[in-house]
Design a protein around this motif. Structure first.
Motif, short mmCIF file in Angstrom:
data_model
loop_
_atom_site.label_atom_id
_atom_site.label_comp_id
_atom_site.label_asym_id
_atom_site.label_seq_id
_atom_site.Cartn_x
_atom_site.Cartn_y
_atom_site.Cartn_z
N UNK A 110 0.85 -1.19 0.00
CA UNK A 110 0.00 0.00 0.00
C UNK A 110 0.89 1.25 0.00
N UNK A 111 0.28 2.42 -0.17
CA UNK A 111 1.04 3.65 -0.35
C UNK A 111 0.51 4.77 0.55
N UNK A 112 1.43 5.38 1.28
CA UNK A 112 1.12 6.55 2.10
C UNK A 112 2.01 7.70 1.66
N UNK A 113 1.45 8.91 1.64
CA UNK A 113 2.22 10.12 1.38
C UNK A 113 1.88 11.15 2.45
N UNK A 114 2.88 11.65 3.18
CA UNK A 114 2.60 12.77 4.07
C UNK A 114 2.33 14.01 3.22
N UNK A 115 1.37 14.81 3.66
CA UNK A 115 1.00 16.01 2.92
C UNK A 115 1.25 17.25 3.75
N UNK A 116 1.64 18.33 3.09
CA UNK A 116 1.86 19.57 3.82
C UNK A 116 2.24 20.69 2.88
N UNK A 117 1.94 21.89 3.27
CA UNK A 117 2.23 23.06 2.46
C UNK A 117 3.74 23.33 2.47
N UNK A 118 4.18 24.22 1.59
CA UNK A 118 5.57 24.66 1.59
C UNK A 118 5.74 25.81 2.58
N UNK A 119 4.85 26.79 2.51
CA UNK A 119 4.77 27.87 3.47
C UNK A 119 3.31 28.29 3.57
N UNK A 120 2.99 29.12 4.55
CA UNK A 120 1.63 29.63 4.65
C UNK A 120 0.75 28.74 5.50
N UNK A 121 -0.56 28.83 5.27
CA UNK A 121 -1.52 28.14 6.14
C UNK A 121 -2.49 27.25 5.38
N UNK A 122 -2.29 27.05 4.09
CA UNK A 122 -3.23 26.23 3.33
C UNK A 122 -3.19 24.78 3.78
#
Length: 638
Positions: free
Chosen positions: A470-482
């Protein structure tokens, strides 16, 4: 007018006052709603988008055609009154926490006008049990990532965490990196509260780390550098990296000494995002590749310092051999990278090098690199075959790397993260890779609310022990609050994946970065830990219950010889009636984190292993008697 809807009285809503506070600063019913006073029933809100399945105690997203402060949300009468995180999309929407006690099964999401709860829209969904639940708080690892001191103009991308048994007592310990202060070493003290999971306590001072500069951490990993049987600690930093030698062998007492200068690795001050340990010259010790990104990016005129380094291990001292990589070309000197791994791509008996680069454009940008090991006949030099192999995809902002045999052909496949679509490359067996990201269904080019996806650390592993990866990817912005949630895809077993992000419990919209795999409770259902920039570390307990699924498993730990104690570069093949699975034994590169290096096999309903074959790093093979399943076993290199 008051009527009963979805099993609860709207009088409760209309008269309940403060009970309706939604955590977003919106006043309770009757004040400042934006709807004009009228007896006429206004049209119901339109639900533009929402998931079809959600995990209770997790989150859901919803998009509507009204400002979010004008609507109430409930599932079958249970008010969703937690803090809402705005989607920052073209239409109003939010990510909303779900109660732990939602009833599992078919359900309905109701979106109501706040001033007129009778004006309601409905969306059918299914509520399921979460596959993963964050347990960082009860086990003592809920560290808030300290980012003080990080320049405002620099990208927010470096975290670091590592798991390994540094004190030799048979259970896994943890190191958690920080930016604005020194990282923290945690000792596993066992399951003291009887909940089935261990607890961790601060052992930083006891291990001798209180006098070592360990702030500005960008990655970390435990590794046995000299092959003496205990785990040392490598800490990559925005600054000079730190190498800590464990005193457990021969003293009998765990603790660390700073040997950075002694081993030849204290000369650069860069931003090290990843390292790859492996024996590329087949002399039974660990060589090293260090991956550096820009020292500060993306501010115009900021320092770069992005050169990577290849080191050969000569008697415990790392000697730079970067010129062996195509003569030290610009692809080494100027690229900004995130992760790397030594892996035998063609299965020709030597270790090649895959480097995941951030192809940002301009003078500091290059696609991913695949350095083919040209062997001893060429003096252990390398040729970059990224373009002809299909690994060097142009204008892909590669960050994290995961590997495994996805299609069961015995060859290593690659998955990596991106700003935009995730990437899955299948090894064709002839030195080339085929991009199957779209057909496999793991791309997630855009978020459901039509904003670019940004992912960082991936993992390929069999979370439910059904026999596929199975596949997991952590997600997150580069900068800011999105908000950018993590992503999770369950392998259907036919070459395609089902997006279970919102039904798994792995949908954190925080600033997710580095990540590592670890089996905290030894039950063969591996946990997932993900660091959050400026937020609290997540440790997701894998709750897949084999008493329900009926699935079996086997973990194979290897002990190599000489300085390659972990047998990095070995290949393990396990056969059941379902066929043969292949594990490539590496440090699991991912991004920023070091986790369990054992080979994990999910066996599905098959309760017996038919054959086991181990190809050791020197190319010799052993075929021990197949072990019993549902356990962890260890094999030593002859």
């Amino acid at each position: 007018m008051v009527r009963d809807v979805a099993g609860w009285s709207l009088a409760t809503v209309l008269l309940g006052g403060g009970a309706l506070a939604c955590g977003d600063g919106v006043p309770a019913l009757g004040g400042g709603s934006g709807d004009q006073d009228t007896d006429a029933l206004l049209p119901p809100p339109e639900i533009v988008a929402a998931p079809d399945a959600v995990a209770r105690g997790s989150r859901l997203y919803v998009m509507v055609d009204l400002p979010m402060h004008m609507v109430l949300l409930d599932i079958d009468g249970q008010l969703l009154d937690g803090p809402r995180e705005p989607l920052q999309a073209d239409l109003p929407g939010a990510i909303v926490p779900l109660p732990d006690d939602l009833e599992v099964g078919s359900a309905t999401l109701f979106v109501r006008r706040r001033a007129q709860p009778e004006s309601v829209a409905e969306h059918a969904l299914t509520v399921v049990e979460p596959r993963f639940v964050d347990v960082a708080e009860p086990i003592g690892l809920a560290h808030v990532h300290d980012v003080t001191g990080s320049p405002d103009e620099c990208a927010e991308s470096h975290t670091g965490l590592a798991f390994g048994d540094y004190d030799g007592d048979g259970d896994v310990d943890a190191y958690v990196g920080q930016v604005g202060r020194d990282g923290v070493l945690h000792r596993n003290v066992g399951d003291r509260d009887g909940d089935g999971l261990p607890e961790f306590e601060d052992a930083t001072a006891a291990a001798g780390l209180h006098d070592v500069e360990l702030s500005a951490v960008a990655m970390a990993t435990f590794v046995d550098l000299e092959g003496d049987g205990d785990l040392d600690l490598f800490v990559g930093r925005r600054g000079t990296n730190v190498v800590l030698r464990n005193r457990l062998v021969p003293s009998g007492q765990p603790g660390f000494d700073d040997v950075t200068l002694e081993v030849g690795l204290g000369v650069e001050s860069q931003r090290t995002m990843g390292v790859a340990f492996g024996d590329y010259d087949a002399d039974d010790d660990l060589d090293l590749y260090v991956v550096n990104h820009a020292y500060c990016f993306p501010a115009l005129g900021s320092e770069i310092r992005a050169r990577d380094h290849l080191y050969r291990n000569d008697g415990g001292v790392f000697v730079e051999r970067t010129e062996a990589l195509g003569g030290g070309t610009a692809q080494v000197i100027d690229s900004v990278g995130f992760s790397a791994v030594w892996i035998d791509v063609e299965r020709d008996g030597d270790q090649d090098l895959v480097v995941i680069n951030d192809d940002v454009g301009g003078m500091i940008s290059e696609p991913n690199a695949l350095w083919r090991n040209d062997g001893p006949g060429q003096g252990w030099t390398f040729t970059n075959v990224a373009e002809e192999s299909g690994v060097g995809l142009a204008r892909v902002n590669g960050m994290g790397l995961a590997l495994g045999d996805v299609d069961g052909d015995g060859m290593v496949d690659l998955a990596f993260t991106n700003i935009g679509e995730n990437v899955l490359l299948l090894n064709a067996g002839d030195g080339t890779f085929v991009d199957v990201s779209l057909d496999a269904g793991i791309e997630r080019r855009r978020l459901p609310w039509d904003r670019p996806s940004i992912t960082w650390a991936p993992h390929l592993w069999d979370h439910d022990d059904d026999g596929d990866l199975d596949l997991y990817f952590s997600g997150g912005r580069i900068k800011g609050s999105q908000p950018v949630p993590d992503a999770f895809f369950d392998n259907r077993g036919d070459g395609t994946y089902e997006d279970l992000t919102w039904a798994s419990g792995l949908n954190d919209p925080a600033h997710g970065k580095g990540s590592a795999l670890v089996d905290l409770d030894g039950d063969g259902a591996w946990e997932l830990a993900t660091a959050v920039w400026g937020g609290t570390l997540r440790v997701y307990h894998n709750r897949m219950d084999r008493s329900v699924t009926g699935h079996h498993w086997l973990d194979v730990e290897l002990r190599g010889r000489g300085g390659n104690r972990a047998a990095v570069g070995a290949i393990v093949e396990l056969t059941t009636e379902a066929g043969t699975q292949t594990c490539f034994h590496t440090g699991r590169p991912s991004l920023g984190g070091g986790g369990d290096t054992a080979c994990h096999f999910g066996l599905g309903s098959h309760a017996e292993a038919i054959a086991l074959r181990i190809v050791w790093p020197d190319g010799t093979a052993t075929e021990p008697a197949p072990p019993a399943v549902d356990r962890r076993v260890r094999y030593d290199q002859p």
